[in-house]
Design a protein around this motif. Structure first.
Motif, mmCIF file in Angstrom:
data_model
loop_
_atom_site.group_PDB
_atom_site.id
_atom_site.type_symbol
_atom_site.label_atom_id
_atom_site.label_comp_id
_atom_site.label_asym_id
_atom_site.label_seq_id
_atom_site.Cartn_x
_atom_site.Cartn_y
_atom_site.Cartn_z
ATOM 1 N N LEU A 335 0.843 -1.190 0.000
ATOM 2 C CA LEU A 335 0.000 0.000 0.000
ATOM 3 C C LEU A 335 0.882 1.245 0.000
ATOM 4 C CD1 LEU A 335 -2.436 -1.145 2.833
ATOM 5 C CD2 LEU A 335 -2.987 -1.068 0.397
ATOM 6 N N VAL A 351 -2.847 0.293 -4.251
ATOM 7 C CA VAL A 351 -2.415 -1.097 -4.118
ATOM 8 C C VAL A 351 -1.457 -1.431 -5.249
ATOM 9 C CG1 VAL A 351 -3.168 -3.503 -4.061
ATOM 10 C CG2 VAL A 351 -4.604 -1.728 -3.033
ATOM 11 N N ALA A 371 -7.895 -0.376 3.875
ATOM 12 C CA ALA A 371 -6.457 -0.608 3.799
ATOM 13 C C ALA A 371 -5.885 -0.951 5.170
ATOM 14 C CB ALA A 371 -5.762 0.631 3.221
#
Length: 422
Positions: A335, A351, A371
């Protein structure tokens, strides 16, 4: 052509993707095209042979054939978010623990035992659901442990016990274990007994009296260097896909969307709409943006600037790139922070996955709550940008929402299931 099955959609079981052995882009497959045994969601990694069809930039498998036996039907119904409650009764409701103390939920008990951590988003917990991060963590950590075969069970003529290692520690950094006893009812087989530290208290002594060695924690990668971003490599992004998909799924901040509307678009406060109406509005907006090249270029330019800043931050501090585990497809990725409204405030996470060539592919953007949930499964993020108290609670996406997002595991052009099956 040969390759391996990347995944088969868990929700429908009707489609999936193949990773070709030559390192070329992934190939879409329809399960109905198999003339022999058909793969299911539990068959990721199986070798496969197929003929390749390419048209209009799309890659599709024709006449696919499995080169190994698929998993039995009983293994194909795996739903990661339900694995724990299928295996044991776990009180996510008010209950009395083994010592006679009353708790609002099993996560309240675990939070009281574990090293203090913020298990909610925003400044104040929701009284109705004060530990959403911990509940998600416990649920999907169990799923990973089950996949790795790290659940332990003990049976004798007198008693039966089971346990697993959730990967948490107490304030003395001693490991915490989840202990279960035989359920008096027929299903599920096990019944939650306690969270305990080995040898400490009645439950901890019970744990060590029946289990040696103790169950191991989940692992997500064998080499820590695999989950560090190589800043010498390029990150390629299909911006058109990321933009269109991000708009349709309401991934971008409202202020960002409002400032990048196409010419002639009648703006509305879509975030106040009901879900169906909001989805329809954003779908039309995405189409309008696609038809306005100048608008599309403006959004792309802003995203490119944000990606460039994220790469510079990662070069300065490798901890900026955070590893995440995606339970539904049992995959790892990284991330990166994207600040797209104000350079000082991160809005979404990009991503990225590593290509066979060594470069990276930017796949999609995720809301920060989603996330964080995925990243926390691997470890508590030591981050200056993915911090739970700065994340709005309403950003979290449910498992049903995540089920629609196969592109998180690496496919930009994932087709939606047929309407009758959606």
């Amino acid at each position: 052509m040969k390759g391996t099955i990347k995944f088969v959609d868990v929700k429908t079981g009707l489609w999936g993707f193949i990773v070709p052995e030559d390192g070329s882009p992934d190939v879409h497959l329809d399960v109905s095209d198999f003339s022999g045994p058909r793969p299911g969601p539990a068959d990721a990694g199986l070798p496969i042979e197929f003929d390749l069809d390419e048209a209009d930039g799309k890659r599709h498998a024709r006449s696919p054939r499995l080169l190994a036996a698929p998993s039995p039907p009983s293994a194909r119904q795996e739903v990661p978010g339900k694995a724990l409650t299928r295996w044991a009764f776990v009180p996510f409701v008010p209950f009395t623990n083994s010592e006679g103390r009353r708790y609002a939920t099993v996560t309240e008990l675990l939070a009281s035992v574990a090293l203090p951590e913020r298990w909610h988003f925003g400044q104040d917990p929701d009284p109705e659901d004060p530990y959403p991060i911990l509940k998600n963590y416990l649920t999907y950590t169990f799923h990973r442990l089950q996949r790795e075969g790290k659940l332990v069970e003990y049976r004798s003529a007198q008693e039966s016990w089971a346990a697993f290692n959730p990967g948490l520690v107490d304030s003395l950094y001693d490991r915490i274990f989840a202990l279960f006893t035989q359920n008096r009812r027929q299903e599920p087989e096990w019944y939650f007994h306690d969270f305990c530290v080995p040898g400490k208290g009645k439950s901890g002594k019970q744990l060590t009296s029946v289990f040696d060695p103790l169950p191991k924690a989940a692992t997500y990668f064998s080499n820590s260097f695999d989950m560090l971003l190589d800043t010498s490599r390029d990150i390629h992004v299909d911006y058109e896909h990321v933009i269109m998909d991000g708009i349709r799924r309401d991934r971008f901040p409202h202020a960002f969307v409002e400032s990048h509307c196409p010419k002639g678009w009648q703006e509305e406060k879509y975030w106040e709409f009901a879900a169906d109406k909001r989805e329809a509005y954003l779908g039309k907006l995405a189409s309008a943006i696609a038809d306005d090249v100048q608008c599309l270029r403006g959004i792309k330019s802003r995203l490119e600037d944000a990606k460039g800043l994220a790469e510079k931050r990662t070069s300065w501090n490798f901890k900026t790139a955070i590893p995440q585990y995606y339970p539904r497809y049992d995959t790892m990725s990284l991330l990166l922070p994207l600040a797209i409204v104000n350079d000082e405030v991160v809005d979404v996470a990009l991503v990225v996955t590593r290509n066979p060539s060594g470069s990276y592919q930017g796949r999609t953007v995720l809301p920060l709550a989603w996330a964080y949930m995925n990243a926390r499964l691997v470890c508590r993020p030591d981050s200056d940008w993915l911090v739970p108290d700065r994340i709005e609670p309403e950003e979290f996406a449910s498992e049903d929402d995540q089920a629609r997002d196969a592109e998180v595991v690496g496919e930009e052009d994932t087709p939606a299931p047929p309407p009758a099956l959606a």
